[in-house]
Motif scaffolding. Sequence first.
Motif, PDB file in Angstrom:
ATOM      1  N   ASP A 151      49.988  31.758  46.881  1.00  0.00           N
ATOM      2  CA  ASP A 151      49.347  31.464  45.602  1.00  0.00           C
ATOM      3  C   ASP A 151      49.556  32.655  44.660  1.00  0.00           C
ATOM      4  OD1 ASP A 151      47.563  31.159  43.542  1.00  0.00           O
ATOM      5  OD2 ASP A 151      45.943  30.363  44.778  1.00  0.00           O
ATOM      6  N   GLU A 208      48.594  33.210  41.662  1.00  0.00           N
ATOM      7  CA  GLU A 208      47.391  33.615  40.924  1.00  0.00           C
ATOM      8  C   GLU A 208      46.548  34.575  41.781  1.00  0.00           C
ATOM      9  OE1 GLU A 208      43.440  31.387  39.630  1.00  0.00           O
ATOM     10  OE2 GLU A 208      45.249  30.266  39.098  1.00  0.00           O
ATOM     11  N   GLU A 209      46.441  34.231  43.063  1.00  0.00           N
ATOM     12  CA  GLU A 209      45.688  35.053  44.014  1.00  0.00           C
ATOM     13  C   GLU A 209      46.329  36.439  44.154  1.00  0.00           C
ATOM     14  OE1 GLU A 209      43.644  32.818  47.188  1.00  0.00           O
ATOM     15  OE2 GLU A 209      45.124  33.812  48.435  1.00  0.00           O
TER      16      GLU A 209
END
Lengths: 347, 290
Positions: free
Chosen positions: A193, A195-196
């Motif tokens: 991910d 964004e993570e």
Amino acid sequence: MTHVILRDLTRRFGGVTAVDRLNLEIKSGELVAFLGPSGCGKTTTLRMMTGLLLPTSGDVLFDNKSMVTVPTEKRGAVMVFQKHLLFPTMTIGQNVGFGLRMQGVHKREIERRVDEMLELVKLPGFAPRKAHELSGGQQQRVALARALVVHPKVLLLDEPLANLDANLRLEMRELIRSIQRELSITTVFVTHDQEEAVMLADRIALMFDGLLQQYAQPQDFYQRPSSVRVAHFFRNDNLLSGTRRGAEVETPLGTLQIDPSRMQQPDGKVLVTVRPEDVQLVPNPAEGNCVEAKVLLQVYMGTHTQVQLDLAGHTWMVHSPAHFQAQVGQTITVQLPASSIWLLPTS
Amino acid sequence: MRWLSLMEKLRAPLMVLPAVALVVLLFFGGLVVGFSQSLGYFPAIGSFDLTLRYYGDVLTDNTFFESLWQTFRLALLSTVMSSVLAIALALVLRNTFKGSRFFTFMFQLSIPIPHLVAAAGIVLLVSQSGILARGAYALGLIDAPRNFPVMVFDRPGTAIQLTYLWKEVPFIGIVVLAILQGVGPQYEEIARTLGANAWQRFRYVLLPLILPGVLSTSIIVFAYVFASYEIPLLLGVRHPTTLPVLAFQSYQDPDLSLRPQAMAMSIILTLIAIVLLIVYKRLARYAVNS
């Protein structure tokens, strides 16, 4: 705090190369995210760092000391898996204190440190409970406490938030970041991910097909991607072919000016890119990299409106203010700011 | 509607009733007949008076206690050794290696083979005229086959133990193997990264996970060995023999007046087995919980 070096690290499974000559340096106390799609070699790299998997060639160094011949139990590289994997026969306290018990630490000292660690992960008083009495998020926090309590040299987190719901993930990200900053443990975080990775990491190592694509700070993946593939992974498909000549790029839309700080590609054939959020919609043609574009589609996204444009036959995506309104097929003017233009190699 | 609801409630009990009836009839029927005979009620020999005399006879006989000890010793040793070997083999066989499927198949091969066939095989293997004795003689390790160690009809019951091991190790092992394969390697990997060495991983991570399975299968093995008579009858010494053999021999005696004593012995054997199983289960529960 441990300084980690991965040197020409390679792992093959039969004829498949899972990790190919990986070279990477992680500074003491740094949080690095291994990012990439499934099967790109992130977890394989992590397992080689712990010693659970032997490399086919290459080396893993902790504080300049080779770890390849050091058994897993003596490396001090503690792993937290995607599944919390709390020992089902033990209480939460016994789970957290497991590593200390294995080291032969005195019972009272174990109790003290377990309580301290449960406090840190915001689960005070949970020691006598069993794992099945806790929610998924709480169990993952216990798994984190179990890893932290032994003061690991390197903390390795293998997609620890993958099984949590959206709100819990956000909460856990903040918890991991604050604990990592507080304890300054060298940490590697595996995730698919982006964004993570951006939210958590000091630096990101982006991998595709076992190869390291780019190792840089999160903002560089947005502003200075190393290839079309990297740009695409970070959701930027705005591309325009051109030819660089000094501080200018000739494109089918005309000549564009480039900021001196963003001229890393040599003169010749290049691909021009500007992130969707950096393209400006201007009411009237103005000076500086203004071009005309036709509106193909617009989708209201709540925080912004996503506008799909046709730029001389290339489809570009633009994030405009939420209140933006235009007719499909309407010709509008967009500005590609010189400071936002980034040049990519054609191959 | 009420009738339908009642039928729904009774459906499951009615479905298991034939099986339960069979067990009750065969087990409790036999138990009641045996118990009444042990109390002296045996019309076949004209005995109708109830008495505890036969229990007294059994409990004052030294042979009974020698047989009890022999039975208990054999059952305990067979159970413990089978469990330990089963765990060790399951730990090896859970790994994938070249030929692991073949070895797993061979490991399970003895399960469907009857105990009597297993006993015959062990005799052919370890008796003084068996394959091992002849092999040792052929290799010059012993001067004559008769010099091969006595393993059949010996007091420690070596051949009996070997037969039980050959049969019961796969029985316990197959359960342990299934648990280990279900658990997977990740708990151990976590423990490894937390600093646990091989013994600590086994002691603190794997053993608590497999213990319930080991204990429930070993209870079955203990109960079976404690009450079985065919293997000690075929491979054991005449004295001291095991309690089931002693009871069986008394039961088979043409002198019917010995039958009440045989029944008293069987009832005592059953009671002891029940008590031992309760104790074993309590200990097992304590071991799992702690």
